[in-house]
Write a protein that holds these residues in place. Structure first.
Motif, PDB file in Angstrom:
ATOM      1  N   LYS A  31     144.543  -1.130 106.409  1.00 21.86           N
ATOM      2  CA  LYS A  31     143.126  -0.800 106.553  1.00 21.86           C
ATOM      3  C   LYS A  31     142.268  -2.055 106.674  1.00 21.86           C
ATOM      4  CE  LYS A  31     143.267   3.566 104.065  1.00 21.86           C
ATOM      5  NZ  LYS A  31     142.651   4.356 102.980  1.00 21.86           N
ATOM      6  N   ASP A  32     142.890  -3.230 106.563  1.00 21.02           N
ATOM      7  CA  ASP A  32     142.177  -4.507 106.600  1.00 21.02           C
ATOM      8  C   ASP A  32     141.034  -4.526 105.589  1.00 21.02           C
ATOM      9  OD1 ASP A  32     141.712  -7.111 107.352  1.00 21.02           O
ATOM     10  OD2 ASP A  32     140.499  -6.580 109.099  1.00 21.02           O
ATOM     11  N   GLU A  33     141.355  -4.095 104.355  1.00 19.70           N
ATOM     12  CA  GLU A  33     140.383  -4.082 103.270  1.00 19.70           C
ATOM     13  C   GLU A  33     140.869  -4.980 102.142  1.00 19.70           C
ATOM     14  OE1 GLU A  33     139.061   0.605 103.781  1.00 19.70           O
ATOM     15  OE2 GLU A  33     139.971  -0.070 101.922  1.00 19.70           O
ATOM     16  N   ILE A  34     139.928  -5.581 101.455  1.00 15.60           N
ATOM     17  CA  ILE A  34     140.226  -6.389 100.279  1.00 15.60           C
ATOM     18  C   ILE A  34     139.419  -5.814  99.126  1.00 15.60           C
ATOM     19  CG2 ILE A  34     140.135  -8.683  99.246  1.00 15.60           C
ATOM     20  CD1 ILE A  34     140.171  -9.784 102.154  1.00 15.60           C
ATOM     21  N   LEU A  35     140.087  -5.606  98.000  1.00 20.50           N
ATOM     22  CA  LEU A  35     139.422  -5.067  96.820  1.00 20.50           C
ATOM     23  C   LEU A  35     139.586  -6.014  95.650  1.00 20.50           C
ATOM     24  CD1 LEU A  35     140.840  -2.407  98.340  1.00 20.50           C
ATOM     25  CD2 LEU A  35     139.746  -1.282  96.442  1.00 20.50           C
ATOM     26  N   LEU A  36     138.548  -6.108  94.854  1.00 25.06           N
ATOM     27  CA  LEU A  36     138.618  -6.749  93.561  1.00 25.06           C
ATOM     28  C   LEU A  36     138.348  -5.631  92.563  1.00 25.06           C
ATOM     29  CD1 LEU A  36     139.033  -9.469  92.194  1.00 25.06           C
ATOM     30  CD2 LEU A  36     136.565  -9.721  92.132  1.00 25.06           C
ATOM     31  N   VAL A  37     139.376  -5.275  91.783  1.00 25.18           N
ATOM     32  CA  VAL A  37     139.291  -4.115  90.901  1.00 25.18           C
ATOM     33  C   VAL A  37     139.399  -4.567  89.449  1.00 25.18           C
ATOM     34  CG1 VAL A  37     140.195  -1.814  90.402  1.00 25.18           C
ATOM     35  CG2 VAL A  37     140.494  -2.784  92.699  1.00 25.18           C
ATOM     36  N   LEU A  38     138.390  -4.192  88.652  1.00 29.58           N
ATOM     37  CA  LEU A  38     138.396  -4.474  87.226  1.00 29.58           C
ATOM     38  C   LEU A  38     138.856  -3.218  86.490  1.00 29.58           C
ATOM     39  CD1 LEU A  38     134.962  -6.311  86.806  1.00 29.58           C
ATOM     40  CD2 LEU A  38     137.189  -7.268  87.432  1.00 29.58           C
ATOM     41  N   TYR A  39     139.844  -3.364  85.622  1.00 29.96           N
ATOM     42  CA  TYR A  39     140.376  -2.262  84.820  1.00 29.96           C
ATOM     43  C   TYR A  39     139.879  -2.420  83.391  1.00 29.96           C
ATOM     44  CZ  TYR A  39     143.471  -1.200  88.691  1.00 29.96           C
ATOM     45  OH  TYR A  39     143.955  -0.851  89.934  1.00 29.96           O
ATOM     46  N   PHE A  40     139.250  -1.380  82.892  1.00 36.52           N
ATOM     47  CA  PHE A  40     138.703  -1.376  81.542  1.00 36.52           C
ATOM     48  C   PHE A  40     139.375  -0.295  80.714  1.00 36.52           C
ATOM     49  CE2 PHE A  40     135.259  -3.191  84.028  1.00 36.52           C
ATOM     50  CZ  PHE A  40     134.783  -4.215  83.225  1.00 36.52           C
ATOM     51  N   LYS A  41     139.638  -0.621  79.464  1.00 37.73           N
ATOM     52  CA  LYS A  41     140.173   0.357  78.519  1.00 37.73           C
ATOM     53  C   LYS A  41     139.022   0.840  77.642  1.00 37.73           C
ATOM     54  CE  LYS A  41     143.937   1.174  75.335  1.00 37.73           C
ATOM     55  NZ  LYS A  41     145.158   0.657  74.753  1.00 37.73           N
ATOM     56  N   ALA A  42     138.938   2.159  77.483  1.00 33.98           N
ATOM     57  CA  ALA A  42     137.898   2.741  76.639  1.00 33.98           C
ATOM     58  C   ALA A  42     138.423   2.896  75.220  1.00 33.98           C
ATOM     59  CB  ALA A  42     137.474   4.098  77.181  1.00 33.98           C
ATOM     60  N   SER A  43     137.630   2.464  74.262  1.00 34.48           N
ATOM     61  CA  SER A  43     138.029   2.623  72.863  1.00 34.48           C
ATOM     62  C   SER A  43     137.737   4.036  72.369  1.00 34.48           C
ATOM     63  CB  SER A  43     137.331   1.591  71.983  1.00 34.48           C
ATOM     64  OG  SER A  43     135.929   1.713  72.093  1.00 34.48           O
ATOM     65  N   ARG A  44     136.819   4.716  73.043  1.00 31.08           N
ATOM     66  CA  ARG A  44     136.532   6.114  72.706  1.00 31.08           C
ATOM     67  C   ARG A  44     135.828   6.780  73.881  1.00 31.08           C
ATOM     68  NH1 ARG A  44     131.375   5.748  68.683  1.00 31.08           N
ATOM     69  NH2 ARG A  44     130.400   3.999  69.735  1.00 31.08           N
ATOM     70  N   PHE A  45     135.820   8.102  73.859  1.00 29.59           N
ATOM     71  CA  PHE A  45     135.144   8.876  74.894  1.00 29.59           C
ATOM     72  C   PHE A  45     134.731  10.216  74.298  1.00 29.59           C
ATOM     73  CE2 PHE A  45     139.408  10.506  75.040  1.00 29.59           C
ATOM     74  CZ  PHE A  45     139.287  11.825  75.466  1.00 29.59           C
ATOM     75  N   HIS A  46     133.859  10.905  75.001  1.00 28.26           N
ATOM     76  CA  HIS A  46     133.402  12.219  74.571  1.00 28.26           C
ATOM     77  C   HIS A  46     133.533  13.185  75.745  1.00 28.26           C
ATOM     78  CE1 HIS A  46     131.758  10.379  70.973  1.00 28.26           C
ATOM     79  NE2 HIS A  46     131.175   9.485  71.750  1.00 28.26           N
ATOM     80  N   GLY A  47     133.911  14.410  75.456  1.00 28.21           N
ATOM     81  CA  GLY A  47     134.006  15.429  76.481  1.00 28.21           C
ATOM     82  C   GLY A  47     135.445  15.781  76.793  1.00 28.21           C
ATOM     83  N   GLU A  48     135.598  16.882  77.491  1.00 26.84           N
ATOM     84  CA  GLU A  48     136.917  17.349  77.924  1.00 26.84           C
ATOM     85  C   GLU A  48     137.043  17.068  79.418  1.00 26.84           C
ATOM     86  OE1 GLU A  48     140.613  18.602  77.498  1.00 26.84           O
ATOM     87  OE2 GLU A  48     139.208  18.561  75.821  1.00 26.84           O
TER      88      GLU A  48
END
Length: 160
Positions: A76-93
């Motif tokens: 696709k001739d695309e370049i991505l810079l992807v940041l991965y974050f871990k959540a310590s908590r969340f709310h909702g289903e």
């Protein structure tokens, strides 16, 4: 063109959250996330994407950076810079709210992921388990070989 994106690593009771794409979108399991929009910080973008895609609430301050991926989508001739974050908590289903893109959610043990998880995602999860904060995908040699087949010259350092 460089795309700046974010992804969510969300674990609960020893399982990770994935969204199942619709068949039209590839049918794979993917992490919650998307692109960072103008005038938006990365953690804010991920909180927005979590609400839009999966109906869950995460606080930007509860997100910890665990990996950075520099990815080349060669065909696709695309370049991505992807940041991965871990959540310590969340709310909702979690549920798929963007029904044209996603049809289901799945919680999977990290060591028992379905075959439909992409190679780049598996690569990142392996790096995170190894404590590696930055990686490139695909391997540099594959990127070089791809461009050389078209007679193109890689703009990076070729002697490494």
């Amino acid at each position: 063109m460089l795309t700046f994106a974010v992804r969510l690593i969300l674990e609960d009771n020893g399982k990770m959250l994935f969204l199942r794409q619709t068949k039209r979108n590839g049918g794979r399991y993917s992490l919650v996330g998307g692109n960072v929009e103008d005038h938006e910080f990365a953690r804010e973008a991920l909180a927005r994407e979590a609400a839009e895609e999966a109906g869950i609430h995460v606080e930007p301050n509860d997100l910890t950076l665990v990996h950075v991926l520099h990815r080349h989508k060669l065909k696709k001739d695309e370049i991505l810079l992807v940041l991965y974050f871990k959540a310590s908590r969340f709310h909702g289903e979690p549920e798929p709210l963007e029904t044209k893109k996603f049809k289901d959610v799945g919680w999977f043990p990290i060591n028992e992921l379905p075959d439909e998880v992409s190679k780049p995602t598996l690569h990142v999860l392996h790096c995170i388990r190894q404590g590696i904060i930055y990686s490139e995908f695909p391997a540099r040699t594959k990127v070089l070989a791809f461009w050389e087949q078209f007679g193109g010259k890689w703009a990076g350092f070729s002697d490494f």
